[in-house]
Design a protein around this motif. Structure first.
Motif, PDB file in Angstrom:
ATOM      1  N   SER A 532      21.739 -14.678 -21.740  1.00 55.90           N
ATOM      2  CA  SER A 532      21.386 -15.199 -20.414  1.00 55.90           C
ATOM      3  C   SER A 532      22.568 -15.941 -19.814  1.00 55.90           C
ATOM      4  CB  SER A 532      20.180 -16.139 -20.506  1.00 55.90           C
ATOM      5  OG  SER A 532      20.505 -17.264 -21.283  1.00 55.90           O
ATOM      6  N   TYR A 549      19.914 -15.265 -14.993  1.00 54.84           N
ATOM      7  CA  TYR A 549      20.130 -13.831 -15.205  1.00 54.84           C
ATOM      8  C   TYR A 549      19.887 -13.560 -16.697  1.00 54.84           C
ATOM      9  CZ  TYR A 549      22.612 -13.976 -10.713  1.00 54.84           C
ATOM     10  OH  TYR A 549      22.955 -14.146  -9.388  1.00 54.84           O
ATOM     11  N   ILE A 551      19.264 -10.837 -19.932  1.00 57.90           N
ATOM     12  CA  ILE A 551      19.316  -9.498 -20.531  1.00 57.90           C
ATOM     13  C   ILE A 551      18.265  -9.452 -21.636  1.00 57.90           C
ATOM     14  CG2 ILE A 551      20.724  -7.822 -21.786  1.00 57.90           C
ATOM     15  CD1 ILE A 551      23.210  -9.180 -20.638  1.00 57.90           C
ATOM     16  N   GLN A 586      16.033 -13.245 -12.976  1.00 58.74           N
ATOM     17  CA  GLN A 586      16.301 -11.831 -12.714  1.00 58.74           C
ATOM     18  C   GLN A 586      16.662 -11.147 -14.029  1.00 58.74           C
ATOM     19  OE1 GLN A 586      19.331 -11.074  -9.765  1.00 58.74           O
ATOM     20  NE2 GLN A 586      19.527  -8.908 -10.312  1.00 58.74           N
ATOM     21  N   THR A 588      18.305  -8.207 -16.030  1.00 58.18           N
ATOM     22  CA  THR A 588      19.447  -7.354 -15.702  1.00 58.18           C
ATOM     23  C   THR A 588      19.940  -6.654 -16.964  1.00 58.18           C
ATOM     24  OG1 THR A 588      21.736  -7.382 -14.898  1.00 58.18           O
ATOM     25  CG2 THR A 588      20.977  -9.369 -15.959  1.00 58.18           C
ATOM     26  N   LEU A 591      25.763  -8.487 -17.806  1.00 51.70           N
ATOM     27  CA  LEU A 591      26.350  -9.604 -17.055  1.00 51.70           C
ATOM     28  C   LEU A 591      27.831  -9.314 -16.834  1.00 51.70           C
ATOM     29  CD1 LEU A 591      24.760 -12.523 -19.127  1.00 51.70           C
ATOM     30  CD2 LEU A 591      24.164 -11.889 -16.773  1.00 51.70           C
ATOM     31  N   LEU A 604      28.174 -14.577 -10.252  1.00 59.36           N
ATOM     32  CA  LEU A 604      26.722 -14.755 -10.329  1.00 59.36           C
ATOM     33  C   LEU A 604      26.242 -15.834  -9.350  1.00 59.36           C
ATOM     34  CD1 LEU A 604      26.221 -14.529 -14.196  1.00 59.36           C
ATOM     35  CD2 LEU A 604      25.790 -12.749 -12.483  1.00 59.36           C
ATOM     36  N   VAL A 626      28.196  -3.379 -13.290  1.00 60.14           N
ATOM     37  CA  VAL A 626      26.986  -4.196 -13.409  1.00 60.14           C
ATOM     38  C   VAL A 626      26.805  -5.103 -12.189  1.00 60.14           C
ATOM     39  CG1 VAL A 626      27.793  -6.310 -14.587  1.00 60.14           C
ATOM     40  CG2 VAL A 626      25.595  -5.330 -15.189  1.00 60.14           C
ATOM     41  N   ASP A 629      24.631  -3.460  -9.629  1.00 61.34           N
ATOM     42  CA  ASP A 629      23.252  -3.419 -10.132  1.00 61.34           C
ATOM     43  C   ASP A 629      22.556  -4.767  -9.916  1.00 61.34           C
ATOM     44  OD1 ASP A 629      21.135  -3.784 -12.399  1.00 61.34           O
ATOM     45  OD2 ASP A 629      21.456  -1.621 -12.289  1.00 61.34           O
ATOM     46  N   ILE A 630      23.269  -5.850 -10.224  1.00 59.98           N
ATOM     47  CA  ILE A 630      22.696  -7.187 -10.036  1.00 59.98           C
ATOM     48  C   ILE A 630      22.427  -7.439  -8.556  1.00 59.98           C
ATOM     49  CG2 ILE A 630      23.190  -9.676 -10.217  1.00 59.98           C
ATOM     50  CD1 ILE A 630      24.738  -9.024 -12.821  1.00 59.98           C
ATOM     51  N   ASN A 633      19.312  -5.772  -7.194  1.00 60.20           N
ATOM     52  CA  ASN A 633      18.020  -6.260  -7.694  1.00 60.20           C
ATOM     53  C   ASN A 633      17.869  -7.774  -7.570  1.00 60.20           C
ATOM     54  OD1 ASN A 633      16.709  -3.760  -8.931  1.00 60.20           O
ATOM     55  ND2 ASN A 633      18.783  -3.688  -9.780  1.00 60.20           N
ATOM     56  N   VAL A 634      18.736  -8.372  -6.760  1.00 60.02           N
ATOM     57  CA  VAL A 634      18.676  -9.838  -6.613  1.00 60.02           C
ATOM     58  C   VAL A 634      17.311 -10.251  -6.066  1.00 60.02           C
ATOM     59  CG1 VAL A 634      19.627  -9.945  -4.271  1.00 60.02           C
ATOM     60  CG2 VAL A 634      20.044 -11.832  -5.876  1.00 60.02           C
TER      61      VAL A 634
END
Length: 635
Positions: A532, A549, A551, A586, A588, A591, A604, A626, A629-630, A633-634
């Motif tokens: 995280s 964030y 994982i 979130q 993800t 990172l 971030l 990545v 992608d972040i 989907n924020v």
């Protein structure tokens, strides 16, 4: 002597010039003329920021409680020292006179002595905002014990960490606390903490909510019966100027919390002098700081600073929203508050509500308004100025830290012209500077850089309990021969300072400094979590909120994400406390990391804040894909 009570801008500049040209003479005069010493000092100041080692009023002897209580008895024995305003407005307020405070502190001190507590022993205090909290703090100081107050919103794990770090022999707590419409079972939190604290021999319990609790034989004792039979006379322990007064823990950006050690004489002189000037306190004033004594603001500006000045200080048990959002203003009217000191978070929350909650109350007693904990934003400043101060009461936007012991940069009311969002000018004796990343001092105005202090002041923390190397590494290693605050700041063309925020991984949420590392550790304990990263993002009420964030491990099963979020926040609450809960989580697949494996929190932070216009060069990242992608989907 006029320099103890600065009344206009010209006087401020005169006093400030003297304080930086002849600091030892300046502080010696203040110490000599305004405090009670059992033995005078041999040397005003000895210091070396490279070691680091700082000693003020070396060789002097005193007891801080004589300065906060005993010396006021002859002239002010009947004056109210502490007004206790309970959580429930239907419950009567208590007015504790200086004479009563003297007796109650002495009784508490004798109870502690009877339980084997003496000079240098550590006592953990885990109490709600009730009179026994202030009395316990002063009782420790009376007998030379070192108090370690832990905010009664911290979890059992956080409490145990602090008790073990300072090897406390005794804990003072209560059966529970009132917080708005809720009650909190504090004793069970203590019981859980003490399963891993072999150092604690005794637990003294205050009855506050009158709940059924477990009392462990041979360890737990109700406090009141012990106080009832204790002597109300307790001669003060004569202490050396540099003996520790208290340990107070503050979040570290990495690792365990830091136990900041404050010593007696310099802290007393500085908190008393700052209180008198920054709040322009006069003898018949009623001063109210809404903080909790679990934080440095409560230590310095509810207990020690006000009482050293013979002031009347208000302790508030409740919250600003109970029984309704007008509670603060009801208390101001009820007690005819003259100085009101609170956090920008509270102001922002109150400003969102209908003005009728303010207009129902008479706030004409207010003379000075203050803010503390984080820089106040302009919108909140104007709301506070217009609706609470009616543009008559200057706002002191105070900047300081647990480590500094007292206020460092602040307007002086009726002397310093204010500008919204600016903490304005350094307090006498404080020599700030701005440094660039090449470790050079930035001269001239305007300027922006990292905020450092060039010269010691009496209330600077002397060390981190049990870890002087960490103290050196944290505050004195970034810039040669300077104390580094960890904050960025800008200085405008007139020399006013504005704090721009932390430059490390500490996030200020609702005025509380929260290190990201301990929160990430808690998140990563969840069995479904692989890794995280926690960052802050702007929040209308809290100033900043926490964005996580996360994982997840490849478990082969789809988990309900809302349930996962609740479970993660529950873990954080248990390990650290509810103040550290994540506002947004979130999930993800990865990172953004450098090739050396460092998480790029800067990226971030920008995504969490909705500022993706310039993320900088991401091509050098180990996994640049990545980032998109972040962003997609924020939350």
């Amino acid at each position: 002597m006029s320099q103890f009570h600065i009344k206009n801008l010209e006087e401020y500049f005169q006093v400030y010039r003297k304080s930086v040209r002849h600091p030892e003479i300046f502080w010696e005069e203040i110490a000599e003329e305004h405090f009670l010493w059992r033995k005078r000092w041999d040397k005003v100041l000895e210091w070396d920021f490279n070691k680091p080692e700082i000693k003020w009023f070396e060789g002097a002897q005193l007891n801080i409680t004589e300065n906060c209580i005993d010396r006021h008895l002859a002239a002010k024995g009947d004056k109210t020292a502490i007004v206790f305003e309970p959580n429930n407005p239907e419950e009567s307020a208590q007015h504790i006179s200086y004479t009563e405070l003297y007796q109650r502190v002495n009784r508490m001190a004798n109870v502690l002595k009877a339980k084997g507590i003496g000079k240098g022993d550590r006592v953990c205090i885990y109490l709600p905002m009730i009179p026994e909290l202030a009395i316990s703090v002063l009782a420790c100081a009376r007998i030379g014990a070192i108090h370690s107050v832990v905010f009664a919103g911290f979890s059992a794990t956080a409490l145990a960490t602090r008790i073990n770090d300072s090897d406390c022999k005794l804990v003072i707590t209560s059966d529970g606390s009132f917080r708005g419409a809720k009650t909190i079972d504090l004793k069970s939190i203590v019981d859980e903490a003490l399963t891993s604290c072999d150092c604690v021999k005794t637990v003294l319990v205050v009855k506050r909510i009158h709940s059924e609790i477990d009392m462990r034989e041979g360890r737990d004792l109700w406090l009141q019966p012990l106080l009832d039979t204790a002597d109300s006379n307790c001669p003060p322990e004569i202490m050396n100027s540099e003996d520790p007064l208290f340990i107070l823990y503050t979040s570290g950006s990495t690792g365990k919390p830091k136990g900041m050690v404050h010593t007696i004489a310099g802290y007393m002189v500085y908190t008393a002098y700052t209180f008198k000037n920054i709040f322009q306190y006069n003898d018949d004033d009623i001063y109210w700081c809404t903080a909790d004594i679990g934080w440095i603001t409560g230590h310095s500006y509810i207990v020690y600073g006000p009482l050293a000045n013979g002031a009347t200080t208000v302790m508030f048990e409740g919250v600003p929203s109970y029984p309704d959002i007008g509670r603060f203003w009801q208390v101001v009217e009820k007690h005819r508050i003259t100085q009101f000191y609170t956090a920008p978070t509270a102001i922002r929350a109150l400003a969102k509500e209908p003005l009728s909650f303010v207009e129902n109350y008479d706030l004409s007693s207010l003379k000075v308004l203050g803010t503390v904990g984080e820089p106040i934003n302009e919108e909140a400043w104007h709301w506070y100025n217009e609706n609470i101060g009616k543009t008559r009461s200057p706002i002191v936007d105070t900047w300081w830290q647990t480590e500094t012991g007292g206020i460092m940069i602040s307007p002086i009311p009726f002397a310093t012209p204010t500008i919204p969002t600016f903490a304005t000018l350094p307090f006498p004796g404080i020599q700030p500077c701005l440094m660039n990343e090449a470790s050079e001092e930035i001269t001239g105005n305007p300027a922006e850089g990292r905020l450092c202090i060039k010269f010691p002041w009496p209330a600077i923390a002397r060390t981190i309990w049990g870890d002087h190397q960490r103290y050196k590494d944290t505050y004195f290693s970034a810039f040669q021969n300077k104390y580094f605050t960890g904050d960025g700041a800008l200085r405008n063309h007139t020399g006013y300072y504005r704090i721009t925020g932390r430059v490390d991984d500490v996030i200020i949420v609702s005025g509380h400094n929260l290190g990201t590392a301990p929160i990430e550790d808690a998140v990563n304990e969840h069995p479904a979590v692989s890794e995280s990263a926690i960052v802050g993002f702007p929040h209308d009420v809290k100033g900043n909120a926490l964005y996580g964030y996360v994982i997840l491990k490849e478990t082969g099963e789809e988990r309900n994400q809302d349930n996962l979020r609740k479970e993660i926040n529950q873990l954080i609450t248990e390990r650290i406390g509810p103040i550290a809960k994540l506002e947004k989580i979130q999930f993800t697949p990865g990172l953004p990391k450098t090739r050396s494996g460092k998480i790029m929190r800067r990226i971030l932070r920008k995504i969490a804040s909705g500022d993706t216009s310039n993320l900088g060069d991401t091509s050098t990242l180990l996994n640049p894909e990545v980032v998109q992608d972040i962003m997609d989907n924020v939350l």
